[in-house]
Design a protein around this motif. Structure first.
Motif, PDB file in Angstrom:
ATOM      1  N   LEU A  52      74.627  37.068 140.962  1.00  0.00           N
ATOM      2  CA  LEU A  52      74.509  36.504 142.311  1.00  0.00           C
ATOM      3  C   LEU A  52      75.142  35.120 142.391  1.00  0.00           C
ATOM      4  O   LEU A  52      75.803  34.783 143.385  1.00  0.00           O
ATOM      5  N   LEU A  53      74.949  34.311 141.354  1.00  0.00           N
ATOM      6  CA  LEU A  53      75.578  32.984 141.332  1.00  0.00           C
ATOM      7  C   LEU A  53      77.098  33.106 141.343  1.00  0.00           C
ATOM      8  O   LEU A  53      77.792  32.373 142.061  1.00  0.00           O
ATOM      9  N   ILE A  54      77.623  34.037 140.565  1.00  0.00           N
ATOM     10  CA  ILE A  54      79.069  34.255 140.524  1.00  0.00           C
ATOM     11  C   ILE A  54      79.582  34.701 141.888  1.00  0.00           C
ATOM     12  O   ILE A  54      80.617  34.212 142.375  1.00  0.00           O
ATOM     13  N   ILE A  55      78.866  35.610 142.515  1.00  0.00           N
ATOM     14  CA  ILE A  55      79.267  36.084 143.847  1.00  0.00           C
ATOM     15  C   ILE A  55      79.267  34.922 144.835  1.00  0.00           C
ATOM     16  O   ILE A  55      80.194  34.781 145.641  1.00  0.00           O
ATOM     17  N   GLY A  56      78.245  34.087 144.770  1.00  0.00           N
ATOM     18  CA  GLY A  56      78.208  32.914 145.652  1.00  0.00           C
ATOM     19  C   GLY A  56      79.414  32.014 145.457  1.00  0.00           C
ATOM     20  O   GLY A  56      80.015  31.529 146.428  1.00  0.00           O
ATOM     21  N   MET A  57      79.809  31.816 144.205  1.00  0.00           N
ATOM     22  CA  MET A  57      80.992  30.976 143.931  1.00  0.00           C
ATOM     23  C   MET A  57      82.278  31.654 144.405  1.00  0.00           C
ATOM     24  O   MET A  57      83.163  31.007 144.948  1.00  0.00           O
ATOM     25  N   LEU A  58      82.371  32.955 144.190  1.00  0.00           N
ATOM     26  CA  LEU A  58      83.561  33.679 144.662  1.00  0.00           C
ATOM     27  C   LEU A  58      83.656  33.645 146.180  1.00  0.00           C
ATOM     28  O   LEU A  58      84.753  33.523 146.740  1.00  0.00           O
ATOM     29  N   LEU A  59      82.517  33.736 146.849  1.00  0.00           N
ATOM     30  CA  LEU A  59      82.528  33.684 148.310  1.00  0.00           C
ATOM     31  C   LEU A  59      82.933  32.310 148.837  1.00  0.00           C
ATOM     32  O   LEU A  59      83.410  32.207 149.962  1.00  0.00           O
ATOM     33  N   SER A  60      82.775  31.260 148.031  1.00  0.00           N
ATOM     34  CA  SER A  60      83.243  29.947 148.480  1.00  0.00           C
ATOM     35  C   SER A  60      84.765  29.926 148.550  1.00  0.00           C
ATOM     36  O   SER A  60      85.345  29.196 149.338  1.00  0.00           O
ATOM     37  N   LYS A  61      85.405  30.753 147.739  1.00  0.00           N
ATOM     38  CA  LYS A  61      86.870  30.852 147.759  1.00  0.00           C
ATOM     39  C   LYS A  61      87.349  31.928 148.738  1.00  0.00           C
ATOM     40  O   LYS A  61      88.414  31.807 149.327  1.00  0.00           O
ATOM     41  N   PHE A  62      86.562  32.998 148.891  1.00  0.00           N
ATOM     42  CA  PHE A  62      86.916  34.123 149.765  1.00  0.00           C
ATOM     43  C   PHE A  62      85.758  34.411 150.713  1.00  0.00           C
ATOM     44  O   PHE A  62      85.076  35.433 150.588  1.00  0.00           O
ATOM     45  N   PRO A  63      85.514  33.519 151.687  1.00  0.00           N
ATOM     46  CA  PRO A  63      84.302  33.616 152.512  1.00  0.00           C
ATOM     47  C   PRO A  63      84.235  34.845 153.422  1.00  0.00           C
ATOM     48  O   PRO A  63      83.153  35.189 153.897  1.00  0.00           O
ATOM     49  N   THR A  64      85.334  35.506 153.669  1.00  0.00           N
ATOM     50  CA  THR A  64      85.305  36.656 154.576  1.00  0.00           C
ATOM     51  C   THR A  64      85.279  37.991 153.838  1.00  0.00           C
ATOM     52  O   THR A  64      85.397  39.045 154.467  1.00  0.00           O
ATOM     53  N   SER A  65      85.111  37.975 152.539  1.00  0.00           N
ATOM     54  CA  SER A  65      85.138  39.215 151.761  1.00  0.00           C
ATOM     55  C   SER A  65      83.835  40.009 151.941  1.00  0.00           C
ATOM     56  O   SER A  65      82.787  39.648 151.406  1.00  0.00           O
ATOM     57  N   SER A  66      83.940  41.098 152.684  1.00  0.00           N
ATOM     58  CA  SER A  66      82.762  41.953 152.862  1.00  0.00           C
ATOM     59  C   SER A  66      82.419  42.667 151.558  1.00  0.00           C
ATOM     60  O   SER A  66      81.255  42.994 151.310  1.00  0.00           O
ATOM     61  N   LEU A  67      83.415  42.899 150.695  1.00  0.00           N
ATOM     62  CA  LEU A  67      83.147  43.529 149.399  1.00  0.00           C
ATOM     63  C   LEU A  67      82.224  42.655 148.553  1.00  0.00           C
ATOM     64  O   LEU A  67      81.267  43.147 147.949  1.00  0.00           O
ATOM     65  N   LEU A  68      82.510  41.373 148.531  1.00  0.00           N
ATOM     66  CA  LEU A  68      81.663  40.451 147.760  1.00  0.00           C
ATOM     67  C   LEU A  68      80.283  40.308 148.395  1.00  0.00           C
ATOM     68  O   LEU A  68      79.269  40.263 147.685  1.00  0.00           O
ATOM     69  N   THR A  69      80.252  40.257 149.719  1.00  0.00           N
ATOM     70  CA  THR A  69      78.963  40.141 150.405  1.00  0.00           C
ATOM     71  C   THR A  69      78.087  41.361 150.132  1.00  0.00           C
ATOM     72  O   THR A  69      76.904  41.229 149.785  1.00  0.00           O
ATOM     73  N   TRP A  70      78.669  42.552 150.241  1.00  0.00           N
ATOM     74  CA  TRP A  70      77.915  43.770 149.938  1.00  0.00           C
ATOM     75  C   TRP A  70      77.472  43.782 148.476  1.00  0.00           C
ATOM     76  O   TRP A  70      76.360  44.190 148.160  1.00  0.00           O
ATOM     77  N   SER A  71      78.329  43.316 147.597  1.00  0.00           N
ATOM     78  CA  SER A  71      77.984  43.259 146.188  1.00  0.00           C
ATOM     79  C   SER A  71      76.743  42.388 145.970  1.00  0.00           C
ATOM     80  O   SER A  71      75.842  42.760 145.220  1.00  0.00           O
ATOM     81  N   GLY A  72      76.695  41.255 146.629  1.00  0.00           N
ATOM     82  CA  GLY A  72      75.548  40.366 146.501  1.00  0.00           C
ATOM     83  C   GLY A  72      74.253  41.005 146.981  1.00  0.00           C
ATOM     84  O   GLY A  72      73.222  40.930 146.300  1.00  0.00           O
ATOM     85  N   TRP A  73      74.310  41.644 148.130  1.00  0.00           N
ATOM     86  CA  TRP A  73      73.103  42.283 148.650  1.00  0.00           C
ATOM     87  C   TRP A  73      72.664  43.434 147.751  1.00  0.00           C
ATOM     88  O   TRP A  73      71.467  43.647 147.535  1.00  0.00           O
ATOM     89  N   LEU A  74      73.634  44.185 147.235  1.00  0.00           N
ATOM     90  CA  LEU A  74      73.280  45.288 146.337  1.00  0.00           C
ATOM     91  C   LEU A  74      72.685  44.781 145.025  1.00  0.00           C
ATOM     92  O   LEU A  74      71.787  45.419 144.458  1.00  0.00           O
ATOM     93  N   MET A  75      73.159  43.633 144.538  1.00  0.00           N
ATOM     94  CA  MET A  75      72.547  43.061 143.332  1.00  0.00           C
ATOM     95  C   MET A  75      71.101  42.663 143.599  1.00  0.00           C
ATOM     96  O   MET A  75      70.223  42.904 142.767  1.00  0.00           O
ATOM     97  N   LEU A  76      70.864  42.068 144.759  1.00  0.00           N
ATOM     98  CA  LEU A  76      69.492  41.689 145.097  1.00  0.00           C
ATOM     99  C   LEU A  76      68.604  42.926 145.217  1.00  0.00           C
ATOM    100  O   LEU A  76      67.489  42.952 144.679  1.00  0.00           O
ATOM    101  N   ILE A  77      69.098  43.954 145.897  1.00  0.00           N
ATOM    102  CA  ILE A  77      68.344  45.209 146.012  1.00  0.00           C
ATOM    103  C   ILE A  77      68.090  45.790 144.617  1.00  0.00           C
ATOM    104  O   ILE A  77      66.991  46.266 144.319  1.00  0.00           O
TER     105      ILE A  77
END
Length: 123
Positions: A52-77
């Motif tokens: 999740l921390l890595i995804i958060g950092m990647l999203l700071s570089k690619f804030p519109t990536s729905s793939l990364l956003t979905w990945s984060g939610w799926l990790m939390l689930i």
């Protein structure tokens, strides 16, 4: 992005706290088989808190990536379903709860694959 960094840090904190609780609070009251189950939950929670921390950092570089956003939610689930079911299984010894665990594992697998796909598309 900030959301996943916060969720990652909270889950890392919880993983350490639950690991300590297992080692010091459950060790004498829970059978070794169930202690191993507890440890598996803690380990996977920490790995995916880091994810999740890595995804958060990647999203700071690619804030519109729905793939990364979905990945984060799926990790939390995945943390909730996988680690959560193992914690409850350890405390209750209700074996049917083990049927929930694979759904968390699948969530983890899909989350990691989404990161792979995002990397191919974004880099």
């Amino acid at each position: 992005m900030k959301t996943f960094i916060i969720l990652g840090a909270i889950n890392a904190f919880l993983s350490v706290a639950l690991g300590a609780f297992g080692a010091h609070g459950l060790e004498k009251t829970v059978e070794p088989k169930y202690m191993e189950i507890w440890k598996t939950g803690v380990t996977y929670q920490m790995f995916h808190a880091t994810g999740l921390l890595i995804i958060g950092m990647l999203l700071s570089k690619f804030p519109t990536s729905s793939l990364l956003t979905w990945s984060g939610w799926l990790m939390l689930i995945g943390i909730i379903l996988f680690s959560g079911s193992l914690y409850v299984l350890t405390l209750t010894k209700v074996g049917v709860l083990g049927a929930i665990t694979p759904f968390g594992g699948v969530s983890f697998l899909v989350a990691w694959m989404l990161i792979v796909i995002a990397a191919v598309k974004l880099f």
